[in-house]
Write a protein that holds these residues in place. Sequence first.
Motif, mmCIF file in Angstrom:
data_model
loop_
_atom_site.group_PDB
_atom_site.id
_atom_site.type_symbol
_atom_site.label_atom_id
_atom_site.label_comp_id
_atom_site.label_asym_id
_atom_site.label_seq_id
_atom_site.Cartn_x
_atom_site.Cartn_y
_atom_site.Cartn_z
ATOM 1 N N LYS B 6 0.856 -1.206 0.106
ATOM 2 C CA LYS B 6 0.139 -0.067 0.082
ATOM 3 C C LYS B 6 0.905 0.961 -0.408
ATOM 4 O O LYS B 6 0.623 1.888 -0.709
ATOM 5 C CB LYS B 6 -0.635 -0.045 1.223
ATOM 6 C CG LYS B 6 -2.005 -0.913 0.999
ATOM 7 C CD LYS B 6 -3.256 -0.737 2.230
ATOM 8 C CE LYS B 6 -4.163 -2.020 1.969
ATOM 9 N NZ LYS B 6 -4.249 -2.793 3.969
ATOM 10 N N TYR B 9 3.352 1.345 -3.148
ATOM 11 C CA TYR B 9 3.110 1.802 -4.460
ATOM 12 C C TYR B 9 1.975 2.559 -4.153
ATOM 13 O O TYR B 9 1.895 3.818 -5.906
ATOM 14 C CB TYR B 9 1.525 0.243 -4.800
ATOM 15 C CG TYR B 9 2.341 -1.146 -5.208
ATOM 16 C CD1 TYR B 9 3.555 -1.032 -5.122
ATOM 17 C CD2 TYR B 9 0.559 -1.775 -5.402
ATOM 18 C CE1 TYR B 9 4.309 -2.143 -5.731
ATOM 19 C CE2 TYR B 9 1.594 -2.959 -5.513
ATOM 20 C CZ TYR B 9 2.747 -3.387 -5.380
ATOM 21 O OH TYR B 9 3.326 -5.094 -5.887
ATOM 22 N N GLY B 10 1.059 3.357 -3.499
ATOM 23 C CA GLY B 10 0.301 4.792 -3.138
ATOM 24 C C GLY B 10 1.853 6.414 -3.086
ATOM 25 O O GLY B 10 1.196 6.587 -4.315
ATOM 26 N N ALA B 13 1.887 6.189 -7.138
ATOM 27 C CA ALA B 13 1.825 6.488 -7.995
ATOM 28 C C ALA B 13 1.300 8.186 -7.079
ATOM 29 O O ALA B 13 1.034 9.490 -8.159
ATOM 30 C CB ALA B 13 -0.177 5.775 -7.304
ATOM 31 N N MET B 14 1.544 8.501 -6.400
ATOM 32 C CA MET B 14 1.353 9.865 -5.937
ATOM 33 C C MET B 14 2.008 10.662 -6.524
ATOM 34 O O MET B 14 2.283 11.865 -7.024
ATOM 35 C CB MET B 14 1.732 10.272 -4.181
ATOM 36 C CG MET B 14 0.804 10.166 -3.528
ATOM 37 S SD MET B 14 -1.268 10.606 -3.673
ATOM 38 C CE MET B 14 -1.255 11.799 -3.053
ATOM 39 N N LEU B 42 -4.832 0.132 -7.515
ATOM 40 C CA LEU B 42 -4.341 1.300 -7.019
ATOM 41 C C LEU B 42 -5.754 1.934 -6.762
ATOM 42 O O LEU B 42 -5.550 3.280 -5.554
ATOM 43 C CB LEU B 42 -3.939 2.122 -8.568
ATOM 44 C CG LEU B 42 -2.339 1.864 -8.130
ATOM 45 C CD1 LEU B 42 -2.043 3.062 -9.658
ATOM 46 C CD2 LEU B 42 -1.989 2.515 -6.746
ATOM 47 N N LEU B 45 -6.195 2.313 -3.469
ATOM 48 C CA LEU B 45 -5.195 3.305 -2.048
ATOM 49 C C LEU B 45 -5.923 4.454 -2.906
ATOM 50 O O LEU B 45 -6.106 4.956 -1.799
ATOM 51 C CB LEU B 45 -3.980 2.627 -2.768
ATOM 52 C CG LEU B 45 -3.712 1.168 -3.133
ATOM 53 C CD1 LEU B 45 -2.188 0.843 -3.561
ATOM 54 C CD2 LEU B 45 -3.439 0.642 -2.064
ATOM 55 N N ILE B 46 -6.112 5.176 -3.779
ATOM 56 C CA ILE B 46 -6.132 6.623 -3.864
ATOM 57 C C ILE B 46 -7.305 6.626 -3.420
ATOM 58 O O ILE B 46 -7.419 7.687 -2.942
ATOM 59 C CB ILE B 46 -5.911 6.709 -5.234
ATOM 60 C CG1 ILE B 46 -5.467 8.452 -5.967
ATOM 61 C CG2 ILE B 46 -7.305 6.741 -6.138
ATOM 62 C CD1 ILE B 46 -4.874 8.053 -7.079
ATOM 63 N N LEU B 49 -6.724 8.134 0.078
ATOM 64 C CA LEU B 49 -5.429 9.355 -0.439
ATOM 65 C C LEU B 49 -6.315 10.582 -0.341
ATOM 66 O O LEU B 49 -6.775 11.545 -0.210
ATOM 67 C CB LEU B 49 -4.747 9.191 -1.181
ATOM 68 C CG LEU B 49 -3.817 8.334 -0.835
ATOM 69 C CD1 LEU B 49 -2.797 7.742 -1.855
ATOM 70 C CD2 LEU B 49 -2.134 8.763 0.366
ATOM 71 N N VAL B 79 1.560 11.068 3.229
ATOM 72 C CA VAL B 79 1.014 9.727 1.786
ATOM 73 C C VAL B 79 0.879 8.699 2.921
ATOM 74 O O VAL B 79 0.530 7.515 3.259
ATOM 75 C CB VAL B 79 2.093 9.706 1.194
ATOM 76 C CG1 VAL B 79 1.166 8.936 -0.153
ATOM 77 C CG2 VAL B 79 1.908 11.101 0.187
ATOM 78 N N LEU B 83 -2.243 5.791 4.413
ATOM 79 C CA LEU B 83 -1.756 4.556 3.441
ATOM 80 C C LEU B 83 -1.514 3.316 4.115
ATOM 81 O O LEU B 83 -1.881 2.215 4.758
ATOM 82 C CB LEU B 83 -1.162 4.375 2.765
ATOM 83 C CG LEU B 83 -1.058 5.056 1.254
ATOM 84 C CD1 LEU B 83 -0.237 5.174 -0.191
ATOM 85 C CD2 LEU B 83 -2.574 4.696 -0.086
#
Lengths: 150, 150
Positions: B6, B9-10, B13-14, B42, B45-46, B49, B79, B83
């Motif tokens: 989490k 990868y998170g 992505a950010m 994803l 996860l997002i 966020l 972040v 997560l």
Amino acid sequence: MKLSTKGHYGLQAMFDLAQHYGQGPIPLKSVAERQELSEHYLEQLISGLRKAGLVKSVRGAQGGYTLAKEPADIKVGDVIRVLEGPIAPVDCVNDADTESCQKADHCVTRNVWEKVKDSITEVLDSITLEDMCKDAEKARLANNYYMYYI
Amino acid sequence: MKLSTKGHYGLQAMFDLAQHYGQGPIPLKSVAERQELSEHYLEQLISGLRKAGLVKSVRGAQGGYTLAKEPADIKVGDVIRVLEGPIAPVDCVNDADTESCQKADHCVTRNVWEKVKDSITEVLDSITLEDMCKDAEKARLANNYYMYYI
DNA sequence: ACATATCCTACGAAAATGCTTGGAATTGAG
DNA sequence: CTCAATTCCAAGCATTTTCGTAGGATATGT
């Protein structure tokens, strides 16, 4: 970013052994009682520490465990690496990992985890079991002082 | 002491969103492709966020995600806390934890984990998404230089 | 209308965690 | 010699966490 109970309990046990260093072999039963942990579970943890050469064991009655080196020569990092494996928040910053990320050279998030790894390592390798014993002694004295004057 | 995917990868992505900041909403599909991650995963996860106010979403065709603030105003620690939960190697150094260890005041091993926590927090809160973008740009330039002259 | 997106809930396989169980082997003390 | 204390070892197991996948509802620009 959690430690498992292995590292958590294992360090408690090693600290306990450090506090009784020089008093001959300490049975795990007494460690487990003082630290309020399962004796059988501790057994598994300390088995790894013995194989790694951090503690020595004496079998049979009046047996138990002792630190294999002086408390000043055992770093918290040594203990944690045995119990938790390499200190690395993600595999791609684990030097021992052969098949790490191909993008390693230009991976920016990797740089973040590298810094975290270094930072954790720095802390854990800067504290020895002796340091912890001294802290405990300080806390004990401070507590006595408090109890005496109030 | 492992991060889950989490957080791993998170953050990727950010970082990806940060690199496209100012270019309108970025569909998750393209983020997933560039970062080689499962789009559906994803998405989960997002979602967290977004609820935490770190990203904004635009639904429908030509929609996607954007950072809710400038990259310079989003710390890696922000972040990761969303997560992965609170940054605390063991529960007893988590300030939000109500029922922490009774021995907290005079627990020596706890002091170790407190230091580790502070050290990790220091690193994660000292790096912003903008810092990461600058690092990426540096790496890109260094790489071009290399390719040009050899 | 349709393709492109986000959003949401649920399921599920696999792995890790945190032990427990049961017993064999060793050894000092009585 | 016997017995209790102790380490040593292997296996089992319930629970939780991890790491996704599946399927569909909802929104919206073209």
